[in-house]
Design an enzyme around this catalytic site. Structure first.
Site, PDB file in Angstrom:
ATOM      1  N   ASP A 235      14.270  70.285  85.285  1.00 55.71           N
ATOM      2  CA  ASP A 235      14.480  69.760  84.297  1.00 55.71           C
ATOM      3  C   ASP A 235      13.895  68.343  84.718  1.00 55.71           C
ATOM      4  O   ASP A 235      14.452  67.589  85.052  1.00 55.71           O
ATOM      5  CB  ASP A 235      15.285  70.127  83.555  1.00 55.71           C
ATOM      6  N   ASP A 246       9.026  64.934  78.907  1.00 53.07           N
ATOM      7  CA  ASP A 246      10.285  65.939  79.111  1.00 53.07           C
ATOM      8  C   ASP A 246      10.289  67.121  79.197  1.00 53.07           C
ATOM      9  O   ASP A 246      10.125  67.420  77.680  1.00 53.07           O
ATOM     10  CB  ASP A 246      11.039  65.094  78.914  1.00 53.07           C
ATOM     11  N   HIS A 315      16.068  65.352  71.291  1.00 52.79           N
ATOM     12  CA  HIS A 315      15.871  64.194  71.426  1.00 52.79           C
ATOM     13  C   HIS A 315      14.949  63.755  70.858  1.00 52.79           C
ATOM     14  O   HIS A 315      13.371  63.885  71.578  1.00 52.79           O
ATOM     15  CB  HIS A 315      16.463  63.175  71.805  1.00 52.79           C
ATOM     16  N   HIS A 323      16.331  59.008  75.733  1.00 53.36           N
ATOM     17  CA  HIS A 323      17.504  59.910  74.343  1.00 53.36           C
ATOM     18  C   HIS A 323      17.209  58.099  72.636  1.00 53.36           C
ATOM     19  O   HIS A 323      17.935  57.344  73.138  1.00 53.36           O
ATOM     20  CB  HIS A 323      18.580  59.315  74.875  1.00 53.36           C
ATOM     21  N   GLU A 348      14.572  71.060  73.351  1.00 55.10           N
ATOM     22  CA  GLU A 348      14.928  71.673  73.824  1.00 55.10           C
ATOM     23  C   GLU A 348      16.511  72.888  73.443  1.00 55.10           C
ATOM     24  O   GLU A 348      16.866  72.231  73.276  1.00 55.10           O
ATOM     25  CB  GLU A 348      15.667  70.621  75.702  1.00 55.10           C
ATOM     26  N   GLU A 443      12.110  73.119  76.987  1.00 58.96           N
ATOM     27  CA  GLU A 443      12.214  72.363  76.800  1.00 58.96           C
ATOM     28  C   GLU A 443      10.485  71.883  76.535  1.00 58.96           C
ATOM     29  O   GLU A 443       9.830  72.434  77.378  1.00 58.96           O
ATOM     30  CB  GLU A 443      12.995  71.392  77.567  1.00 58.96           C
TER      31      GLU A 443
END
Length: 462
Positions: A235, A246, A315, A323, A348, A443
């Protein structure tokens, strides 16, 4: 695409002399020239009739874009001026091949994309009540207005694709977790052309193993080695001007885990597919849960249902803030909050063969400066110096101890602990299910543009 370039020669044949003065050799040569030209013209007419005639080249490119027949005819033309036979050559243009990334990566993205316009992500048009957005002029104008923001995110997405392409080909059992993280982070720095807070790494590379689902990265001195039977979640994030992409995937080497990975990948793709403007977050969680729980995996002769990890979530992402304020659950928790236009989301999903609940465990490695710094004085001189370093090097982007080591900080553990206790810095320990279980993660990051949904991190791999 580069045009096919060819060399053109122009020639003139001596003229003006009476025909009676030409010798037999000249007559034969002339007949050969005229016959060759006539034959070529006939061939061109025949090609035209069959629908295969090549378009005439633009005037400004006539030196490099005529086909071979045109070149030959140009060579055989008779000149009438000057009376002297001359040949003029124009320089041959060379085909410019698009540069490709090296292994290991050594080229910055601006070298590979000199125009500074970066590839689009996966585009999905809106449906049903939002279908009108695809052709609405006002929404199209908003799209153009936000181009620079989207282009930053696309640049980050392209960096992520290139780094993970290299990492997936080269991560092997027997490597230490530190070696794996160094490979990914060094590649990110090179390709993103890392420059302070303008571009570079968005947060520490997660490489959580087996029952550990998230937030593990090695600290200095960590000797953990990747094994053939491990389930490793990779990640990592890239940012450009604070716009973060992300994305995560799971690496395994033993095919026994294939169904676990398939469940989580399917659940993530379901969440991405169901997402859209005005869609409720709880409903997306319900769709993710339904897909994830439809899978099971057999490990060591025992069958396990794949469970969504219910206390983890996707998120929103804001500039320099990994976040945001909205969370996408992995179960239907009834959250009525809606997705909105121009929201950036990271969907994710985590699947587990254990309880489906994670708890903090192991040594902390992830940290981030608080978004709202408390108005409490920092008393320890070392803590003040460390906080200045954190502000200068990372801002509100997450960091780890290895990053502090890299910028030259020493003997900072007590100062870091003090900053966490005062609320200036937040600690994010590894999150783990029960020992003996296995967890997987996938994700993607997308943006809900005014006219369509764009999945910025989508690649050929996942």
């Amino acid at each position: 695409m580069d045009s096919l370039t060819q060399q053109v020669e122009k020639a003139t044949v001596n003229g003006g002399a009476p025909e009676t003065e030409q010798n037999a050799t000249e007559n034969v040569g002339a007949e050969h020239v005229n016959g060759s030209a006539a034959k070529k013209k006939a061939n061109k007419k025949k090609a035209s009739a069959s629908g295969n005639q090549t378009e005439e080249a633009p005037k400004d490119a006539e030196a490099g874009e005529d086909d071979e027949d045109d070149d030959d005819e140009a060579e055989d033309q008779e000149g009438t001026a000057g009376g002297a036979g001359t040949k003029k050559k124009k320089k041959k243009k060379t085909n410019k091949k698009k540069r490709k990334q090296t292994e290991p990566p050594t080229l910055g993205l601006s070298t590979l994309f000199p125009s500074k316009i970066y590839p689009l992500g996966e585009i999905s048009e809106y449906k049903d009540d939002n279908l009108w957005r695809t052709t609405d002029e006002e929404k199209r104008a908003l799209d153009k207005q936000n181009f620079d923001d989207y282009n930053d995110a696309r640049r980050a997405g392209e960096v992520h694709r290139q780094v993970r392409h290299y990492a997936r080909r080269n991560i092997k059992p027997g490597m230490t977790m530190t070696e794996i993280c160094d490979m990914i982070e060094n590649g990110t720095r090179v390709i993103s052309e890392a420059k302070g807070l303008d571009s570079g790494i968005a947060f520490p590379t997660g490489c959580s193993l087996n029952h550990c689902a998230a937030h593990y990265t090695p600290n200095a001195g960590d000797k953990v080695v990747l094994q053939y039977g491990d389930v490793c979640k990779i990640d990592f994030g890239v940012h450009v001007n604070g716009r973060i992409v992300d994305s995560a995937f799971t690496l395994t080497f033993d095919p026994v885990y294939d169904n676990l990975l398939a469940a989580v990948k399917d659940a993530t793709n379901t969440g991405v597919r169901e997402a859209g403007i005005d869609v409720r977050l709880g409903e997306i969680g319900g769709a993710i849960q339904e897909v994830m729980e439809s899978y099971e995996v057999e490990i060591g002769g025992k069958t396990y249902p794949v469970k969504p990890i219910r206390n983890l979530s996707g998120h929103t992402i804001e500039r320099y803030k990994i976040h945001g304020t909205k969370a996408v659950p992995l179960i239907n928790n009834g959250d009525p909050t809606k997705m909105e236009e121009n929201d950036y989301f990271a969907i994710e999903t985590f699947g587990s063969t254990g309880r489906g609940i994670v708890r903090p465990d192991m040594e902390t490695s992830h940290y981030a400066r608080a978004y709202n710094v408390p108005k409490i004085p920092i008393r320890l001189p070392k803590a003040k110096t460390l906080f200045d370093t954190i502000n200068r090097e990372f801002g509100t982007l997450p960091f780890c101890r290895r990053y502090l080591d890299r910028v030259g900080e020493e003997k900072y553990v007590l100062a870091l602990k003090s900053l966490c206790e005062s609320g200036h810095v937040n600690a994010y320990p590894p999150l783990c299910d029960i020992k003996g279980s296995y967890t997987a993660q996938y994700e993607h990051t997308f943006v809900l543009r005014p006219t369509c949904k764009e999945v910025l991190s989508r690649g050929d791999d996942y």
